[in-house]
Enzyme design. Sequence first.
Site, PDB file in Angstrom:
ATOM      1  CG  HIS A   1     -18.237  -7.852   2.157  1.00  8.25           C
ATOM      2  ND1 HIS A   1     -17.991  -6.979   1.125  1.00  8.25           N
ATOM      3  CD2 HIS A   1     -19.521  -8.233   2.029  1.00  8.25           C
ATOM      4  CE1 HIS A   1     -19.102  -6.826   0.408  1.00  8.25           C
ATOM      5  NE2 HIS A   1     -20.044  -7.593   0.948  1.00  8.25           N
TER       6      HIS A   1
ATOM      7  CE  LYS B   1      -6.223   1.924   3.591  1.00  7.17           C
ATOM      8  NZ  LYS B   1      -6.979   1.317   2.506  1.00  7.17           N
ATOM      9  NE  ARG B   2     -14.282   2.361  11.202  1.00 11.01           N
ATOM     10  CZ  ARG B   2     -15.494   2.150  11.721  1.00 11.01           C
ATOM     11  NH1 ARG B   2     -16.562   2.521  11.062  1.00 11.01           N
ATOM     12  NH2 ARG B   2     -15.632   1.618  12.910  1.00 11.01           N
TER      13      ARG B   2
ATOM     14  CB  THR C   1     -13.506   0.181  -2.528  1.00  6.09           C
ATOM     15  OG1 THR C   1     -13.858   0.453  -1.166  1.00  6.09           O
ATOM     16  CG2 THR C   1     -14.143  -1.120  -2.955  1.00  6.09           C
TER      17      THR C   1
ATOM     18  CE  LYS D   1     -14.546   4.408  -3.217  1.00  6.61           C
ATOM     19  NZ  LYS D   1     -14.896   4.207  -1.793  1.00  6.61           N
TER      20      LYS D   1
ATOM     21  CE  LYS E   1      -9.594  -1.344   7.188  1.00  6.19           C
ATOM     22  NZ  LYS E   1      -9.916  -1.695   5.789  1.00  6.19           N
TER      23      LYS E   1
HETATM   24  C1  26Q Z   1     -21.099  -7.421  12.412  1.00  2.79           C
HETATM   25  C2  26Q Z   1     -21.755  -7.834  13.575  1.00  2.79           C
HETATM   26  C3  26Q Z   1     -22.028  -6.941  14.598  1.00  2.79           C
HETATM   27  C4  26Q Z   1     -21.656  -5.612  14.436  1.00  2.79           C
HETATM   28  C5  26Q Z   1     -21.005  -5.193  13.278  1.00  2.79           C
HETATM   29  C6  26Q Z   1     -20.715  -6.102  12.275  1.00  2.79           C
HETATM   30  C7  26Q Z   1     -20.011  -5.653  11.046  1.00  2.79           C
HETATM   31  C8  26Q Z   1     -20.340  -4.438  10.461  1.00  2.79           C
HETATM   32  C9  26Q Z   1     -19.662  -3.992   9.332  1.00  2.79           C
HETATM   33  C10 26Q Z   1     -19.025  -6.416  10.458  1.00  2.79           C
HETATM   34  C11 26Q Z   1     -18.364  -5.976   9.321  1.00  2.79           C
HETATM   35  C12 26Q Z   1     -18.677  -4.754   8.743  1.00  2.79           C
HETATM   36  C13 26Q Z   1     -18.009  -4.214   7.549  1.00  2.79           C
HETATM   37  C14 26Q Z   1     -17.061  -4.832   6.871  1.00  2.79           C
HETATM   38  C15 26Q Z   1     -16.398  -4.201   5.721  1.00  2.79           C
HETATM   39  O1  26Q Z   1     -16.578  -3.033   5.458  1.00  2.79           O
HETATM   40  N1  26Q Z   1     -15.589  -4.959   4.996  1.00  2.79           N
HETATM   41  C16 26Q Z   1     -14.895  -4.422   3.840  1.00  2.79           C
HETATM   42  O2  26Q Z   1     -15.711  -4.628   2.706  1.00  2.79           O
HETATM   43  C17 26Q Z   1     -15.180  -3.973   1.566  1.00  2.79           C
HETATM   44  C18 26Q Z   1     -16.167  -4.161   0.431  1.00  2.79           C
HETATM   45  O3  26Q Z   1     -16.152  -5.486  -0.004  1.00  2.79           O
HETATM   46  C19 26Q Z   1     -13.807  -4.511   1.225  1.00  2.79           C
HETATM   47  O4  26Q Z   1     -13.281  -3.753   0.168  1.00  2.79           O
HETATM   48  C20 26Q Z   1     -12.874  -4.437   2.431  1.00  2.79           C
HETATM   49  O5  26Q Z   1     -11.653  -5.078   2.137  1.00  2.79           O
HETATM   50  C21 26Q Z   1     -13.534  -5.077   3.640  1.00  2.79           C
HETATM   51  O6  26Q Z   1     -12.728  -4.902   4.796  1.00  2.79           O
END
Ligand code: 26Q
Length: 813
Positions: free
Chosen positions: A349, A535-536, A643, A647, A541
């Site tokens: 991702h 979004k976050r 995403t 929506k 972004k």
């Molecule tokens: C990893 C290690 C330690 C702590 C946290 C994490 C961690 C947690 C969540 C790393 C990444 C995430 C989340 C990533 C994420 O949400 N990515 C998004 O995924 C979506 C679904 O595929 C995409 O549409 C987005 O573009 C992408 O940013």
Amino acid sequence: MGKVSIQQFKKDFVKEFEQLYAYSYDEGTPREQFLALGEVIRNYYMDNWKQTISDYKTNETKQIFYFSMEFLPGRMLKSNLLNLDVLKTVQDGLKELGLNLDEVSRGEADPALGNGGLGRLASCFMDSIASTGLAGHGNGIRYQYGLFKQKFIDGYQIELPENWLRNGNVWEVRKENKAVIVRFGGQVYLEPDEAGRLYPRYENTQNILAVPYDVPQVGYKNGVVNNLRLWSAEIPYGEEYLFRTEEERDAVNQITEVLYPDDSNYEGRLLRLRQEYFFSSAGVQSVIRYFKILDEDWSLLPDKIGIHINDTHPALVVPELMRILIDEEGLTWNQAWEITKKTISYTNHTILQEAMERWPVDMMAHLLPRIYQIIVEINHRHIEKKLPLYGEELTYRTAIIDHDQIKMANLAIIGSHSINGVAKLHTNILINETLHDFYLMYPNKFNNKTNGITQRRWVQLSNPALTELLDDTIGTDWKCNPEELILLKAHADDKTVLDRLETVKLENKKRFAAYVKKEMGIEIDPTAIFDVQIKRLHAYKRQLLNVLHILERYNRIKDNPDIALPKRVFIFGAKAAPSYHYAKQIIKLINAVAEMVNNDPEIRDLIKVVFVENYGVSLAELIIPAADISEQISLAGKEASGTSNMKLMANGAVTMATMDGATIEIHDAVGKDNIYIFGLKNEEVQKYYQTQSYHSRTIYEGNASVKRVLNMLIDGSIPGIFNEGQDIFDSLVKFNDEYFLLKDFDSYINAQTQADIDFLGRDKWNKMALLNIAHSGPFSSDYTILRYADEIWKIEPQVDDATPIYSKVKPAE
Ligand code: 26Q
């Protein structure tokens, strides 16, 4: 379950309420009413749940287990009602009882067991898997506290604990009989048995009980109810005496206590690694326990079970499955390795280097000694095998262990049979750049699966007025086959439909405006352009670019008090990771700009800025139907997919965007006249990086508008902005603007100006909105999931001809 009548439902509800509370339902709070309603609805699906799971077993159906550290399901009440086909019955029944379903629904907690896109995608997938009749389940963590609750104090983000389980959870079922033990720490010794084979003997391990809580995943009108299994950590029964100190007992509860709030910045915390192994191990154990009941040969495991990992967070399933097959089931390394690879598949991702998971070798060796040995062996064999074929340089670049770190993406790729990106551009970048070395070794493992969304939640439930318009205009088949939304195209010049679409949008905007008035005390005009970025909060972004546009517009109005511009409401929703200082400074900036702009009489309400607190699934359901413009303005090449873009499009917002992630595919679907594209393309960004020829200060010095806006950050123009203004200014001018905001500034403003003009031509705008809805069908997660099923998991929908969902529709790529 046969179809329930309104009469029957009312009886069920009233009786349930009184048995729970011993007073009449109309004296209850929405939360109590919700709880009683939830209990009634459980009874409507319990039989199907039991039947679905037992059918899979009887038929030995291949089942997929979607392992994800995060799920963001949103409130489940209305979704369950819709999918059980009792939404209208319940709505009408409650009404006859003097209650309102929407109010009762707000009595349910919104489980924020995820950060953002990745977690929400997992939940859209759960809905689509059940609704297309696929045998697939979720595996995750039952965090006691979800993602923090966000508050603004003096414009700064404050984080509060999100105790979503305070009032219990009606949907979950605790399954003590399915608990398993997960082992941490201690020492491991390999000792030969009679046959001379080495087996591990453990000493001083800490054994923790993993207890599953199962949550039903109801399919859309097809009788299917799959399972989402969330694990909770406990002290094993009867072993309380082994956890002598309070610290030791706390450490157990901590494992599933709280979700890590970082979504794109990896931090190598021990507790995070414990969480990852905890739910990976528990999940694999429970899958293996099921497989053993079938009493089949181990070589058939990949024909009966697939394990999909959502990013690398569950990548320890690779060594864990190897451990169980070798140590506990006695298979040889080679047998186990073939089975493991065939069973596991992986989705990537992100391409941001700072988000790639790596664990220090020492940490892994201490926490998981046996798993560490297995990783060393996988790495060793990988290198041995690839060295003669690819030479030293390439081979060592793909090593799992490097500089005393364990690279989880490398482990996931080597230990699986499939790796996919989440949009075409993203997959191409993985293939050609980020993971090119692996592509040379395993070209056939790589594939694309563009993300999708479930129109059931994001249109049918969140936008009932649009749903009615669609039903009246193109019939109802789009609900089972979203590609049918294209039929709307025939009405693109139909004034009656366009006017009705405008009315629907206006009503949704009024609904959101009422919320803003009530919660924030801000008055917004529902006829204004609602410009939405949700979004976050992350530098890539580029919420900051949005702010620069607001400031530029502010200056324009100040300079020309009589300027003719449509009113615009800039709507933000975003949480920042608590440790992400820069993102929090941007939050403060947005809030300060809002304060300044909203209260300046010279602006004459031409601009309003609304930053909603605590953005999440429930607020998204309110905001998205009310959006006119969808801001998708990440620096090209950085957003894997996105995403919210899908929506918003499905709800008739027009996209303002760079060519990034799945937005490129939205552009290709709607055509260039129905989207606003601006800014650098990925290739151009890459060129600048390679040649190091971008100099943001030159733009700052040479572009009067840019200079004026940036100076506002540091000259006291924005009340309340001091240090953060300087830091943000420096990031753009002194530290060379890593995300090219200044480079894209002019083309962004131009695109926004064009949107102003188009919005005033109401028919033209409504037509664009209509065409966006008409082309949103292909972005249904039903199609995405059917492609995963067909191309990666090799499974087919289980439901028969009577099913309403198009399981026979060949998903088009
Ligand atoms: C990893 C290690 C330690 C702590 C946290 C994490 C961690 C947690 C969540 C790393 C990444 C995430 C989340 C990533 C994420 O949400 N990515 C998004 O995924 C979506 C679904 O595929 C995409 O549409 C987005 O573009 C992408 O940013």
